[in-house]
Motif scaffolding. Structure first.
Motif, mmCIF file in Angstrom:
data_model
loop_
_atom_site.group_PDB
_atom_site.id
_atom_site.type_symbol
_atom_site.label_atom_id
_atom_site.label_comp_id
_atom_site.label_asym_id
_atom_site.label_seq_id
_atom_site.Cartn_x
_atom_site.Cartn_y
_atom_site.Cartn_z
ATOM 1 N N LEU A 12 57.119 69.910 52.555
ATOM 2 C CA LEU A 12 56.581 70.017 51.209
ATOM 3 C C LEU A 12 57.164 68.918 50.328
ATOM 4 O O LEU A 12 58.372 68.819 50.159
ATOM 5 C CB LEU A 12 56.943 71.393 50.637
ATOM 6 N N ARG A 13 56.290 68.073 49.785
ATOM 7 C CA ARG A 13 56.729 67.008 48.864
ATOM 8 C C ARG A 13 56.564 67.520 47.443
ATOM 9 O O ARG A 13 55.459 67.847 47.020
ATOM 10 C CB ARG A 13 55.918 65.747 49.089
ATOM 11 N N ILE A 14 57.685 67.554 46.705
ATOM 12 C CA ILE A 14 57.703 68.131 45.365
ATOM 13 C C ILE A 14 58.063 67.057 44.339
ATOM 14 O O ILE A 14 59.016 66.305 44.525
ATOM 15 C CB ILE A 14 58.729 69.281 45.281
ATOM 16 N N LEU A 15 57.288 67.045 43.247
ATOM 17 C CA LEU A 15 57.590 66.197 42.097
ATOM 18 C C LEU A 15 57.968 67.112 40.941
ATOM 19 O O LEU A 15 57.181 67.982 40.545
ATOM 20 C CB LEU A 15 56.384 65.342 41.713
ATOM 21 N N LEU A 16 59.171 66.937 40.412
ATOM 22 C CA LEU A 16 59.639 67.685 39.253
ATOM 23 C C LEU A 16 59.397 66.834 38.008
ATOM 24 O O LEU A 16 59.892 65.713 37.916
ATOM 25 C CB LEU A 16 61.129 68.013 39.396
#
Length: 137
Positions: A12-16
């Motif tokens: 899972l690639r997450i951008l905060l």
């Protein structure tokens, strides 16, 4: 987090998207404890630019930020990126008043978590994202 969630955490690639440095650190620490890594940007404009160059399955989006707020950024993301290239967007906001969740969903967000973020709610939101979000570019 169950076994299947743990297996999916690394994929899972997450951008905060969060402007407050303290909130960034807290969110990154919580994500790390859950087995996730995330990239960080400071506002909606930076989020749009980053999404134009990198694919993310999930965007954790603050609402009140300088330059471009989370609702506006979400509307732009939904206009610019069509499925399967559009990320799953989860609002992470201190706005917990009546109608705030609906405003986030109406802007095109997929889920909503009120701050301060509780671990169990973040786990639920990420498990839902794993089931429903796009998997590749």
């Amino acid at each position: 987090m169950n076994d299947s969630t743990a297996k999916n955490a690394t994929a899972l690639r997450i951008l905060l998207v969060e402007d407050n440095p303290t909130n960034q650190k807290v969110a990154l620490l919580l994500l790390k404890k859950l087995g996730y890594d995330a990239d960080v940007v400071n506002n909606g404009l930076e989020a749009l630019e980053t999404l134009r160059h990198h694919f993310y399955n999930v965007v954790l989006m603050d609402i009140q930020m300088p330059e471009m707020d989370g609702l506006t950024a979400t509307r732009h993301i939904r206009m610019e990126f069509s499925p399967p290239h559009s990320p799953w967007i989860i609002a992470m906001t201190a706005n917990a008043m009546k109608g705030d969740k609906e405003a986030c969903l109406n802007a095109g967000m997929d889920d909503y978590i009120a701050k301060p973020v509780r671990k169990e709610l973040l786990v639920q939101a990420l498990e839902l994202a794993i089931q429903r979000c796009p998997r590749s570019e």
